[in-house]
Design an enzyme around this catalytic site. Sequence first.
Site, PDB file in Angstrom:
ATOM      1  CG  PHE A 282      -2.086  -1.149   1.198  1.00 36.32           C
ATOM      2  CD1 PHE A 282      -1.745  -2.385   1.906  1.00 36.32           C
ATOM      3  CD2 PHE A 282      -3.225  -0.922   0.458  1.00 36.32           C
ATOM      4  CE1 PHE A 282      -2.605  -3.515   1.892  1.00 36.32           C
ATOM      5  CE2 PHE A 282      -3.957  -1.975   0.458  1.00 36.32           C
ATOM      6  CZ  PHE A 282      -3.778  -3.229   1.110  1.00 36.32           C
TER       7      PHE A 282
ATOM      8  CD  GLN B 287      -1.154  -4.783   9.559  1.00 32.83           C
ATOM      9  OE1 GLN B 287      -1.307  -3.846   9.543  1.00 32.83           O
ATOM     10  NE2 GLN B 287       0.363  -5.267   9.198  1.00 32.83           N
TER      11      GLN B 287
ATOM     12  CB  VAL C 158      -7.797  -9.353   2.805  1.00 33.91           C
ATOM     13  CG1 VAL C 158      -7.871  -8.418   4.089  1.00 33.91           C
ATOM     14  CG2 VAL C 158      -7.597  -8.514   1.436  1.00 33.91           C
ATOM     15  CG  ASP C 159      -2.431 -12.036   0.651  1.00 34.72           C
ATOM     16  OD1 ASP C 159      -1.604 -11.296   0.370  1.00 34.72           O
ATOM     17  OD2 ASP C 159      -2.530 -12.876   1.622  1.00 34.72           O
TER      18      ASP C 159
ATOM     19  CG  HIS D 176      -6.595  -5.316   8.679  1.00 38.21           C
ATOM     20  ND1 HIS D 176      -5.634  -4.550   7.983  1.00 38.21           N
ATOM     21  CD2 HIS D 176      -6.827  -5.058   9.758  1.00 38.21           C
ATOM     22  CE1 HIS D 176      -5.176  -3.776   9.066  1.00 38.21           C
ATOM     23  NE2 HIS D 176      -5.913  -3.868   9.995  1.00 38.21           N
TER      24      HIS D 176
ATOM     25  CB  SER E 254       4.299   0.853   6.653  1.00 35.73           C
ATOM     26  OG  SER E 254       2.761   0.851   6.763  1.00 35.73           O
TER      27      SER E 254
ATOM     28  CG  ASN F 181       8.913  -3.157   6.655  1.00 31.43           C
ATOM     29  OD1 ASN F 181       8.002  -3.812   6.071  1.00 31.43           O
ATOM     30  ND2 ASN F 181       8.874  -1.839   6.431  1.00 31.43           N
TER      31      ASN F 181
HETATM   32  N1  APR Z   1      10.272  -7.704   1.998  1.00 35.40           N
HETATM   33  C1  APR Z   1      10.078  -6.953   3.150  1.00 35.40           C
HETATM   34  N2  APR Z   1       9.260  -5.694   3.256  1.00 35.40           N
HETATM   35  C2  APR Z   1       8.629  -5.480   2.318  1.00 35.40           C
HETATM   36  C3  APR Z   1       8.544  -5.883   0.888  1.00 35.40           C
HETATM   37  C4  APR Z   1       9.470  -7.459   0.944  1.00 35.40           C
HETATM   38  N3  APR Z   1       9.491  -8.255  -0.122  1.00 35.40           N
HETATM   39  N4  APR Z   1       7.936  -5.366   0.150  1.00 35.40           N
HETATM   40  C5  APR Z   1       7.280  -4.385   0.794  1.00 35.40           C
HETATM   41  N5  APR Z   1       8.050  -4.142   1.885  1.00 35.40           N
HETATM   42  C6  APR Z   1       7.594  -3.293   3.147  1.00 35.40           C
HETATM   43  C7  APR Z   1       7.517  -1.979   2.486  1.00 35.40           C
HETATM   44  O1  APR Z   1       8.632  -1.344   2.486  1.00 35.40           O
HETATM   45  C8  APR Z   1       6.388  -1.321   3.626  1.00 35.40           C
HETATM   46  O2  APR Z   1       7.149  -0.756   4.562  1.00 35.40           O
HETATM   47  O3  APR Z   1       6.474  -3.761   3.481  1.00 35.40           O
HETATM   48  C9  APR Z   1       5.777  -2.526   4.077  1.00 35.40           C
HETATM   49  C10 APR Z   1       4.417  -2.445   3.709  1.00 35.40           C
HETATM   50  O4  APR Z   1       3.674  -1.750   4.237  1.00 35.40           O
HETATM   51  P1  APR Z   1       2.154  -1.122   3.935  1.00 35.40           P
HETATM   52  O5  APR Z   1       2.211  -1.151   2.215  1.00 35.40           O
HETATM   53  O6  APR Z   1       1.539   0.007   4.649  1.00 35.40           O
HETATM   54  O7  APR Z   1       1.242  -2.382   4.012  1.00 35.40           O
HETATM   55  P2  APR Z   1       0.872  -2.717   5.581  1.00 35.40           P
HETATM   56  O8  APR Z   1       1.635  -2.420   6.651  1.00 35.40           O
HETATM   57  O9  APR Z   1       0.227  -4.143   5.716  1.00 35.40           O
HETATM   58  O10 APR Z   1      -0.576  -1.879   5.746  1.00 35.40           O
HETATM   59  C11 APR Z   1      -1.442  -1.999   6.838  1.00 35.40           C
HETATM   60  O11 APR Z   1      -3.103  -0.622   5.796  1.00 35.40           O
HETATM   61  O12 APR Z   1      -4.066   0.027   3.613  1.00 35.40           O
HETATM   62  C12 APR Z   1      -4.116  -0.796   4.866  1.00 35.40           C
HETATM   63  O13 APR Z   1      -5.811  -2.582   5.469  1.00 35.40           O
HETATM   64  C13 APR Z   1      -4.513  -2.142   4.530  1.00 35.40           C
HETATM   65  O14 APR Z   1      -3.795  -3.964   6.008  1.00 35.40           O
HETATM   66  C14 APR Z   1      -3.404  -2.985   5.397  1.00 35.40           C
HETATM   67  C15 APR Z   1      -2.835  -1.784   6.438  1.00 35.40           C
END
Ligand code: APR
Length: 264
Positions: free
Chosen positions: A41, A108, A110-111, A128, A204, A228
């Site tokens: 996201f 978190q 949903v996949d 989620h 994140s 991360n």
């Molecule tokens: N390996 C490690 N880290 C990764 C990778 C990877 N291959 N790919 C991406 N990332 C990191 C990114 O740098 C980012 O910091 O994963 C993190 C994903 O963060 P988000 O996109 O914010 O996803 P998430 O934390 O799951 O969001 C929480 O927000 O939009 C809502 O409901 C939605 O469940 C989601 C919630």
Amino acid sequence: MAPVDELLQAQLQLARWTVAARRLVIFTGAGISTESGIPDFRGPQGVWTQLDPRQFDFQAYLADPELRRQRWQVYRDGGLGANAQPNAAHFAVAELVQLGLVDCVITQNVDGLHARAGVPEDRLLEIHGSNRFAKCLSCWKRYPREETLRWESDPAAGVPLCPACGGLMKSGGVSFGEPMPPDETREAIRRARAADLFLVIGSSLVVYPAAALPGYAVERGARLVIVNLSPTPLDHLAALVVRAKAGEFLPGVVAAVKQLRGAA
Ligand code: APR
């Protein structure tokens, strides 16, 4: 990305802590599924850099039949991860569960990829929700995805109506502003508070209340590890932060765990 020798040291360190842990809780976000082809996201190609989050807002869903019609079609088509397969990170997590080393996986996402990689239902908390079911927004009854795909949409509502009470149906994933599933959320907080090792993978850590879970664990003395690609607001609480792709880092942790157990 961290240099290789640093990653090897980190894999060994995490493996040692994993083998020694009494209760390891693994917490995952969208970052664990990017190597399956599902965009996250907030990463550089994140969904929120292309789509307007308001499209996913719960109040908008309740108010707008056309938005419901669109979102129900996305659910029917399988959503973001329609043809995605679990990747090496999902399989590494599932293997740690199968080795009996994981108290539970809180996700978190949903996949449904943790379940497909082999994490059993009784070890998985989808806080989620999930696109593997749809639910009624009046009685909150859940229906398996396959069953709901056969349902006709009510022309005025834009989505099918609940067979039990006639309420509006929605995919199982939680939208912004929508209440989180109470049972899963309560249980996730309980498990986080009981953990002595809390491993975050690919999140994140900016969306609450989910992002409060690592803090609950640390408050009770748990050791926090964050894998991360980018910095998170909780990095300062972590005993170890790993800047690496989960699918490249975690298999080495599992290999080191097996070696340590074999050596024991
Ligand atoms: N390996 C490690 N880290 C990764 C990778 C990877 N291959 N790919 C991406 N990332 C990191 C990114 O740098 C980012 O910091 O994963 C993190 C994903 O963060 P988000 O996109 O914010 O996803 P998430 O934390 O799951 O969001 C929480 O927000 O939009 C809502 O409901 C939605 O469940 C989601 C919630």
